[in-house]
Design an enzyme around this catalytic site. Structure first.
Site, short mmCIF file in Angstrom:
data_model
loop_
_atom_site.label_atom_id
_atom_site.label_comp_id
_atom_site.label_asym_id
_atom_site.label_seq_id
_atom_site.Cartn_x
_atom_site.Cartn_y
_atom_site.Cartn_z
N TYR A 192 -6.14 6.31 4.72
CA TYR A 192 -6.17 5.39 4.28
C TYR A 192 -5.33 3.58 4.51
O TYR A 192 -5.27 2.88 4.65
CB TYR A 192 -5.28 5.81 2.84
CG TYR A 192 -5.14 5.21 1.41
CD1 TYR A 192 -6.75 4.35 0.96
CD2 TYR A 192 -4.41 3.90 1.74
CE1 TYR A 192 -6.45 3.09 0.02
CE2 TYR A 192 -3.97 3.03 0.52
CZ TYR A 192 -5.10 2.55 -0.59
OH TYR A 192 -5.31 1.67 -0.49
N LEU A 232 11.89 4.29 -7.60
CA LEU A 232 9.96 4.49 -6.72
C LEU A 232 9.56 6.32 -6.69
O LEU A 232 8.61 6.30 -6.86
CB LEU A 232 9.37 3.93 -6.15
CG LEU A 232 9.09 1.72 -5.90
CD1 LEU A 232 9.08 1.09 -5.03
CD2 LEU A 232 7.64 2.40 -6.99
N GLU A 253 0.67 -1.19 -0.05
CA GLU A 253 0.06 0.17 -0.24
C GLU A 253 0.57 1.25 0.47
O GLU A 253 0.35 1.82 -0.69
CB GLU A 253 -1.02 -0.01 0.97
CG GLU A 253 -2.55 -0.77 1.08
CD GLU A 253 -3.00 -0.94 -0.34
OE1 GLU A 253 -3.09 0.01 -0.86
OE2 GLU A 253 -3.83 -1.94 -1.07
N ASP A 256 -9.13 6.55 -0.19
CA ASP A 256 -7.72 7.57 -1.19
C ASP A 256 -8.07 8.31 -2.66
O ASP A 256 -10.30 7.78 -2.53
CB ASP A 256 -6.82 6.48 -1.71
CG ASP A 256 -7.26 5.72 -2.16
OD1 ASP A 256 -8.33 5.26 -3.32
OD2 ASP A 256 -6.15 5.48 -3.35
N CYS A 288 -19.14 -1.53 -15.79
CA CYS A 288 -18.95 -1.10 -14.74
C CYS A 288 -20.39 -2.64 -13.73
O CYS A 288 -21.23 -1.53 -14.38
CB CYS A 288 -19.24 0.16 -14.35
SG CYS A 288 -19.98 0.98 -12.82
N TYR A 291 10.01 9.80 -4.27
CA TYR A 291 8.34 9.77 -3.30
C TYR A 291 9.84 9.35 -2.37
O TYR A 291 8.83 8.32 -1.16
CB TYR A 291 7.13 9.78 -2.93
CG TYR A 291 6.20 10.38 -3.91
CD1 TYR A 291 6.10 11.71 -3.66
CD2 TYR A 291 5.81 9.73 -5.82
CE1 TYR A 291 5.48 12.53 -4.71
CE2 TYR A 291 6.11 10.57 -6.25
CZ TYR A 291 5.01 12.33 -5.76
OH TYR A 291 4.85 12.43 -7.08
N CYS A 334 -25.26 4.08 -10.93
CA CYS A 334 -24.82 5.94 -11.27
C CYS A 334 -25.08 6.74 -10.93
O CYS A 334 -25.76 7.13 -12.31
CB CYS A 334 -23.75 4.85 -11.90
SG CYS A 334 -22.68 6.78 -11.99
N GLN A 368 0.62 6.72 -5.56
CA GLN A 368 1.82 7.31 -6.49
C GLN A 368 2.19 6.59 -7.38
O GLN A 368 3.26 7.43 -8.55
CB GLN A 368 2.29 8.70 -6.10
CG GLN A 368 2.20 9.73 -4.67
CD GLN A 368 2.57 10.34 -3.54
OE1 GLN A 368 3.29 9.22 -2.89
NE2 GLN A 368 1.90 11.62 -3.05
N THR A 369 2.27 5.40 -7.27
CA THR A 369 2.71 4.33 -8.47
C THR A 369 1.67 3.43 -8.73
O THR A 369 1.22 3.05 -7.89
CB THR A 369 4.17 3.76 -7.62
OG1 THR A 369 5.34 4.82 -6.89
CG2 THR A 369 4.75 3.38 -8.65
FE1 SF4 Z 1 -19.10 3.10 -13.35
FE2 SF4 Z 1 -20.28 5.43 -12.58
FE3 SF4 Z 1 -17.53 5.14 -13.37
FE4 SF4 Z 1 -19.17 4.68 -14.89
S1 SF4 Z 1 -19.30 6.89 -14.29
S2 SF4 Z 1 -17.63 3.85 -14.24
S3 SF4 Z 1 -20.81 3.99 -13.90
S4 SF4 Z 1 -19.15 4.69 -10.93
#
Ligand code: SF4
Length: 365
Positions: free
Chosen positions: A129, A89, A46, A147, A214, A91, A220, A51-52
């Site tokens: 995080y 790497l 982690e 994060d 997705c 940082y 969404c 940053q990588t």
């Molecule tokens: Fe999924 Fe929404 Fe991101 Fe599109 S914008 S990849 S639907 S979380």
């Protein structure tokens, strides 16, 4: 302070868990630190991943674990050793902090990485995080690991237009995710890793997200309301400061001068090619070399190079200087003359100097 309701407060967040878990089950990448999520492995990976990119981290992780396989080995490692393992790497404070924390774990926790989130936060270099990642992935505790990736995907999912650069926005998201973990009784390790994976593979940081892949495409808000271009909202980071520098490859035969950087500040304690502030002309460069005590035989201008750090940009002018062997006696104390092999194997030279590294080897120009 009262919190005005934003997208995340108006969204039934628990419903994101099932489709995400299913997606992760089918799509999780095989990563070396996932095979055996020992606390030490989770911690090291982690920190490296901050940053990588994952692909860049893999070989570093393997090499680090082979050489320093547990907290005790890391705590006992010398500065040269752990900086060398981190070379390239960037940082470097990350590895310095790892070392300090390893010593802390040996002295205060009997060599065991704590499983408690609040205890983890007391360790050098561990913020919310990383504490969340270790306590959830290695110990199964219901703690979020938020994060930039998680901030982006959850903001888009919920149509939240809060500024993700603000610490209170992050804290609020952590609270919301902690509640999701407690209410749904989901596996916290899976949920955190799935959120990270979705941010890396689907709802990507640069360029258009792959919404057609997705698991949340039906849920969404950013997608439904065509807000993808506008979310996440982020205040602009400060502009980087530009520093002009002149870099010298001072060569005698097969060896080149390097020197240790100061123990504080940028690239602290690493080795570098000698340099001067500003962009020196050939005449000024010759004078600088003479001021160091050398009588140069030869000078040649090398191509310019640029290196970008988080807050600073180095714009570098380079010169190749050749000196006779008798001149080495006149070298300032801090200059160490090393050949290309020793430089690569023994000294941690940051990638900022990569553009000039090839001149370590070339004998005739
Ligand atoms: Fe999924 Fe929404 Fe991101 Fe599109 S914008 S990849 S639907 S979380």
């Amino acid at each position: 302070m009262t919190h005005s309701r934003t997208g995340i407060d108006c969204f039934e967040l628990n419903q994101m868990v099932k489709p995400l878990e299913q997606w992760f089950l089918e799509n999780a990448r095989v990563l070396p630190w996932r095979e055996e999520p020992l606390p030490y492995y989770v911690w090291i990976s982690e920190i490296m991943l901050q940053q990588t990119r994952v692909e860049a981290v893999k070989p570093y992780f393997d090499r680090f674990i082979r050489k320093l396989g547990d907290v005790e080995a890391l705590a006992n490692a010398t500065e040269e050793e752990y900086l060398k393992l981190w070379e390239g790497l960037g940082y470097y404070n990350r590895v310095r902090n790892l070392h300090v924390a390893a010593v802390q774990i040996m002295e205060e926790y009997g060599g065991m990485i704590p499983d408690d989130y609040q205890e983890l936060l007391k360790l050098k270099g561990i913020g919310s995080y990383t504490a969340g990642a270790i306590s959830s992935i290695a110990y199964g505790k219901p703690e979020p690991a938020v994060d930039g990736n998680v901030l982006r995907v959850i903001s888009r999912l919920t149509g939240d237009t809060s500024d993700i650069m603000k610490p209170q926005v992050k804290r609020h998201m952590e609270d919301k995710l902690r509640a999701v973990m407690e209410e749904t009784k989901c596996n916290p390790s899976t949920l955190n890793q799935a959120l990270m994976e979705l941010g890396a593979m689907v709802c990507v940081p640069n360029g258009a997200p792959h919404c057609e892949e997705c698991p949340w495409q039906e849920l969404c808000v950013a997608k439904k309301e065509q807000l993808i271009d506008q979310i996440p909202v982020k205040t602009k980071a400060k502009k980087r400061r530009i520093e002009n520098r002149t870099i010298f490859i001072i060569r005698q035969g097969d060896t080149v001068a390097i020197q240790k950087r100061p123990n504080k500040g940028l690239l602290a304690g690493l080795y570098e090619l000698p340099g001067a502030e500003g962009s020196l002309s050939e005449q000024e460069a010759l004078e600088w070399v003479k001021e160091q005590g050398y009588g140069p035989l030869y000078i040649k201008k090398l191509p310019d190079s640029k290196h970008i750090f988080s807050h600073i940009e180095w714009h570098m002018t380079g010169y190749l200087i050749k000196i006779e062997d008798t001149e080495i006696k006149k070298a300032p104390e801090k200059h160490i003359f090393v050949d290309a092999v020793t430089a690569t194997e023994k000294y941690a030279i940051p990638s900022a100097f990569l553009a000039y590294a090839s001149y370590f080897k070339k004998i005739d120009e």
